[in-house]
Design a protein around this motif. Structure first.
Motif, PDB file in Angstrom:
ATOM      1  N   HIS A 137       0.867  -1.183   0.000  1.00 30.15           N
ATOM      2  CA  HIS A 137       0.000   0.000   0.000  1.00 30.15           C
ATOM      3  C   HIS A 137       0.908   1.239   0.000  1.00 30.15           C
ATOM      4  CE1 HIS A 137      -3.703  -2.244   0.697  1.00 30.15           C
ATOM      5  NE2 HIS A 137      -3.025  -2.979   1.563  1.00 30.15           N
ATOM      6  N   PRO A 138       1.054   1.895  -1.139  1.00 27.03           N
ATOM      7  CA  PRO A 138       2.020   3.001  -1.211  1.00 27.03           C
ATOM      8  C   PRO A 138       1.637   4.173  -0.326  1.00 27.03           C
ATOM      9  CG  PRO A 138       0.730   2.852  -3.233  1.00 27.03           C
ATOM     10  CD  PRO A 138       0.378   1.660  -2.417  1.00 27.03           C
ATOM     11  N   TYR A 139       2.646   4.862   0.149  1.00 30.50           N
ATOM     12  CA  TYR A 139       2.425   6.012   1.032  1.00 30.50           C
ATOM     13  C   TYR A 139       1.594   7.084   0.342  1.00 30.50           C
ATOM     14  CZ  TYR A 139       3.445   9.851   4.269  1.00 30.50           C
ATOM     15  OH  TYR A 139       3.324  10.885   5.147  1.00 30.50           O
ATOM     16  N   ILE A 140       1.799   7.270  -0.981  1.00 31.93           N
ATOM     17  CA  ILE A 140       1.099   8.351  -1.687  1.00 31.93           C
ATOM     18  C   ILE A 140      -0.347   7.995  -1.998  1.00 31.93           C
ATOM     19  CG2 ILE A 140       3.206   9.254  -2.724  1.00 31.93           C
ATOM     20  CD1 ILE A 140       2.476   7.818  -5.298  1.00 31.93           C
ATOM     21  N   SER A 141      -0.722   6.707  -1.874  1.00 30.34           N
ATOM     22  CA  SER A 141      -2.102   6.300  -2.142  1.00 30.34           C
ATOM     23  C   SER A 141      -2.399   5.029  -1.357  1.00 30.34           C
ATOM     24  CB  SER A 141      -2.305   6.061  -3.650  1.00 30.34           C
ATOM     25  OG  SER A 141      -3.657   5.779  -3.931  1.00 30.34           O
ATOM     26  N   PRO A 142      -2.602   5.154  -0.036  1.00 31.90           N
ATOM     27  CA  PRO A 142      -2.715   3.976   0.841  1.00 31.90           C
ATOM     28  C   PRO A 142      -3.866   3.047   0.494  1.00 31.90           C
ATOM     29  CG  PRO A 142      -2.415   6.011   2.104  1.00 31.90           C
ATOM     30  CD  PRO A 142      -2.699   6.410   0.708  1.00 31.90           C
ATOM     31  N   GLN A 143      -4.915   3.558  -0.170  1.00 32.54           N
ATOM     32  CA  GLN A 143      -6.055   2.701  -0.484  1.00 32.54           C
ATOM     33  C   GLN A 143      -5.773   1.755  -1.642  1.00 32.54           C
ATOM     34  OE1 GLN A 143      -5.844   5.877  -1.067  1.00 32.54           O
ATOM     35  NE2 GLN A 143      -6.749   6.472  -3.021  1.00 32.54           N
ATOM     36  N   ASP A 144      -4.695   1.978  -2.360  1.00 31.33           N
ATOM     37  CA  ASP A 144      -4.344   1.135  -3.499  1.00 31.33           C
ATOM     38  C   ASP A 144      -3.201   0.197  -3.142  1.00 31.33           C
ATOM     39  OD1 ASP A 144      -6.186   2.375  -5.276  1.00 31.33           O
ATOM     40  OD2 ASP A 144      -4.814   4.077  -5.455  1.00 31.33           O
ATOM     41  N   THR A 145      -2.952  -0.769  -4.020  1.00 32.51           N
ATOM     42  CA  THR A 145      -1.797  -1.647  -3.873  1.00 32.51           C
ATOM     43  C   THR A 145      -0.903  -1.508  -5.080  1.00 32.51           C
ATOM     44  OG1 THR A 145      -2.999  -3.508  -4.863  1.00 32.51           O
ATOM     45  CG2 THR A 145      -3.038  -3.333  -2.462  1.00 32.51           C
ATOM     46  N   GLY A 146       0.382  -1.696  -4.869  1.00 36.58           N
ATOM     47  CA  GLY A 146       1.320  -1.557  -5.972  1.00 36.58           C
ATOM     48  C   GLY A 146       2.542  -2.421  -5.765  1.00 36.58           C
ATOM     49  N   THR A 147       3.507  -2.251  -6.665  1.00 43.09           N
ATOM     50  CA  THR A 147       4.743  -3.026  -6.627  1.00 43.09           C
ATOM     51  C   THR A 147       5.930  -2.084  -6.471  1.00 43.09           C
ATOM     52  OG1 THR A 147       3.831  -4.776  -8.029  1.00 43.09           O
ATOM     53  CG2 THR A 147       6.218  -4.605  -7.907  1.00 43.09           C
ATOM     54  N   ILE A 148       6.821  -2.438  -5.559  1.00 49.40           N
ATOM     55  CA  ILE A 148       8.037  -1.661  -5.319  1.00 49.40           C
ATOM     56  C   ILE A 148       9.243  -2.521  -5.667  1.00 49.40           C
ATOM     57  CG2 ILE A 148       9.494  -0.639  -3.523  1.00 49.40           C
ATOM     58  CD1 ILE A 148       6.994   0.310  -2.123  1.00 49.40           C
TER      59      ILE A 148
END
Length: 536
Positions: A137-148
């Motif tokens: 859950h990225p800091y800039i958009s906590p409601q979404d999920t992403g890949t780091i």
């Protein structure tokens, strides 16, 4: 008499059996050809997506190398400025972070964090030593999920739909990272397919009961792509091929029928369909109004090309324009758009010389001398003044600054305006604007959506407006869809133009005059009252 009748029946029966056997063999061969064609297209699609995934890996490596060799202090103001510039110039990266001991201390978008944030352990580490964090859950958009992706003290947040712009009709994809030593695999994008790590690494093809799958892997990083097409879709697209094989049938005509089927399949491919549609005048243009936010007066229109394939399915402009660019006939498409747009809008532009028509061109068009020749010829034929035409280029068109500057200068010499479309999403920086000497920028809708909200990226739009004002550039804001966005833009304390569904959706040319009637402004009202209303 009975013998002749019996012989006739036997001949007829053999003929029917031969017809049935030939039809069955022809259908089987046709189905095989359809599968092979689907496999070829899937393989081509997989190679294309691998290439774009490699671009993301290249951007990641550039970010790591830049920050690792930087003398700026950890999360210092200078380092944050560098990180912001790297993020802005990236296509596939949305944020860049700095870590120590598993804790995130700052990012290019959020700046220094009030309190370091721990990251969970990576899902895997690739053969090249890159840590992959999935489902974050990225800091800039906590409601979404992403890949780091992480390496050392640097990590990057990948764009959530980094390959969506290259979607092909009827096909799906999955992107994974691999560790060939441990056999680990982690999905980082696309639709999930239940396939094994060993099969993905083998770069093989698979035929299931309901679908065809192809796997291809990068030679320079740890990313692999799996593409899929449902058999029902492949059969639907190949129905003429199947019927052709069935009717031709028979052992004698198998080789010839196969050649015909391959020819037909190539003829019905999307690039061939598009090229024929251009030459047969089977595309359409729609026109979306551009209004002044101060007066809500219509000040122009943008020409938007639309196309339906032979099955009557609408093909997204991003798909068929990319096809025309890749196959080398984008100039034909641009020429068609210019000729058609000038013809469609000549009466409206003649009614009021202050209206402006915007036309999009591709990067390859900007350096093509045919562009200016076409513009000049159409302007003379249709009686349109060059000052009424705005040529919209993307930031991708400005990567070669010298050539772009020369082409823009030549367009200006002949009286044409030049706008940068979808500003903020491409490769150029704000510093390029002064050197390019463009007339206006069109702010991408992704920034418009955050206007007046508490989103982290909401601060970018005011910065763009401020810099554009300092450079004396006009600004057209795309994707305006709500009253709140309009109010936010009006509070910017400068004259802006806007385009979006709130003011008007793309419309056929005969409705453009009606729209101008409804948004006339004082100088246009009298002349329009005397103009005959066009047929609907």
């Amino acid at each position: 008499m009975a013998g002749k009748r019996r012989k006739s029946i036997q001949i007829t029966a053999v003929a029917l059996l031969g017809l049935i056997a030939g039809a069955g063999l022809g259908f089987s061969l046709g189905l095989l050809a359809a599968v092979r064609t689907a496999q070829f297209l899937l393989t081509d699609y997989a190679h294309e997506l691998v290439h774009h995934a490699e671009d993301a890996g290249t951007e990641f490596k550039h970010v790591v190398d830049t920050l690792d060799h930087s003398s700026d202090g950890f999360c210092s103001d200078r380092e944050l400025t560098t990180m912001k510039a790297l993020t802005y110039r990236s296509v596939q990266i949305k944020d860049i972070g700095r870590m120590r001991d598993g804790m995130l201390y700052c990012t290019s978008v959020a700046g220094r964090l009030p309190k370091p944030i721990p990251l969970k352990p990576p899902a895997m580490v690739t053969t090249f030593g890159t840590a992959v964090y999935s489902g974050i859950h990225p800091y800039i958009s906590p409601q979404d999920t992403g890949t780091i992706l992480g390496h050392g003290s640097v990590n990057v947040l990948l764009a959530p739909y980094m390959l969506e712009r290259w979607l092909r009709p009827g096909m799906d994809y999955m992107v994974v990272t691999m560790n060939t030593h441990t056999g680990q695999m982690t999905q980082i994008g696309g639709k999930h397919f239940p396939v094994s790590e060993q099969w993905v690494q083998s770069e093989g093809r698979m035929e299931r009961a309901d679908a065809l799958l192809i796997s291809r892997c990068s030679k320079i990083n740890a990313m692999c792509v799996v593409t899929e097409e449902k058999k029902s879709v492949a059969k639907e697209h190949s129905s003429p091929l199947l019927w052709g094989f069935t009717l031709l049938g028979g052992a004698v005509g198998c080789a010839f029928s196969l050649a015909i089927a391959i020819t037909l399949s190539l003829r019905h491919s999307l690039p061939q369909q598009l090229r024929r549609a251009i030459r047969r005048n089977q595309l359409t243009l729609m026109y979306q109004p551009i209004v002044s936010l101060d007066s809500e007066q219509c000040v122009g229109f943008e020409a938007l090309v639309r196309w339906q394939d032979r099955d009557g399915m609408s093909v997204a402009p991003g798909i068929f324009v990319s096809i025309a660019e890749e196959r080398g006939f984008i100039g034909e498409l641009t020429t068609w758009v210019i000729k058609r747009a000038f013809h469609d809008m000549r009466e409206l532009l003649a009614t009021d010389r202050r209206l402006q028509l915007s036309i999009n061109i591709a990067p390859a068009d900007l350096a093509n001398e045919i562009l200016l020749e076409t513009l000049e010829a159409c302007a003379v034929i249709e009686g349109i003044q060059p000052e009424q035409i705005a040529i919209e280029i993307t930031e991708r068109s400005t990567t070669d600054l010298t050539k772009a500057r020369s082409a823009i200068h030549e367009l200006h010499q002949h009286g044409y305006k030049v706008h940068i479309d979808d500003f903020g999403t491409g490769f150029s920086s704000l510093s390029y604007l002064h050197e390019l000497a463009v007339d206006a920028i069109k702010v991408d809708r992704s920034f418009t959506r955050t206007a007046g909200t508490e989103a982290v990226t909401a601060v970018i739009l005011p910065q763009i407006l401020s810099i554009a004002q300092s450079l004396g550039l006009e600004v057209i804001v795309e994707g305006v869809e709500t009253d709140n966005q309009v109010q936010f833009l009006r509070n910017a304390d400068r004259s802006l133009r806007a385009q979006g569904w709130l003011f008007g959706r793309p419309m056929p040319p005969h409705l453009a005059m009606d729209f101008v009637r409804e948004h006339p402004g004082t100088y246009l009202h009298a002349s329009l009252e005397q103009t005959e209303r066009p047929d609907a």
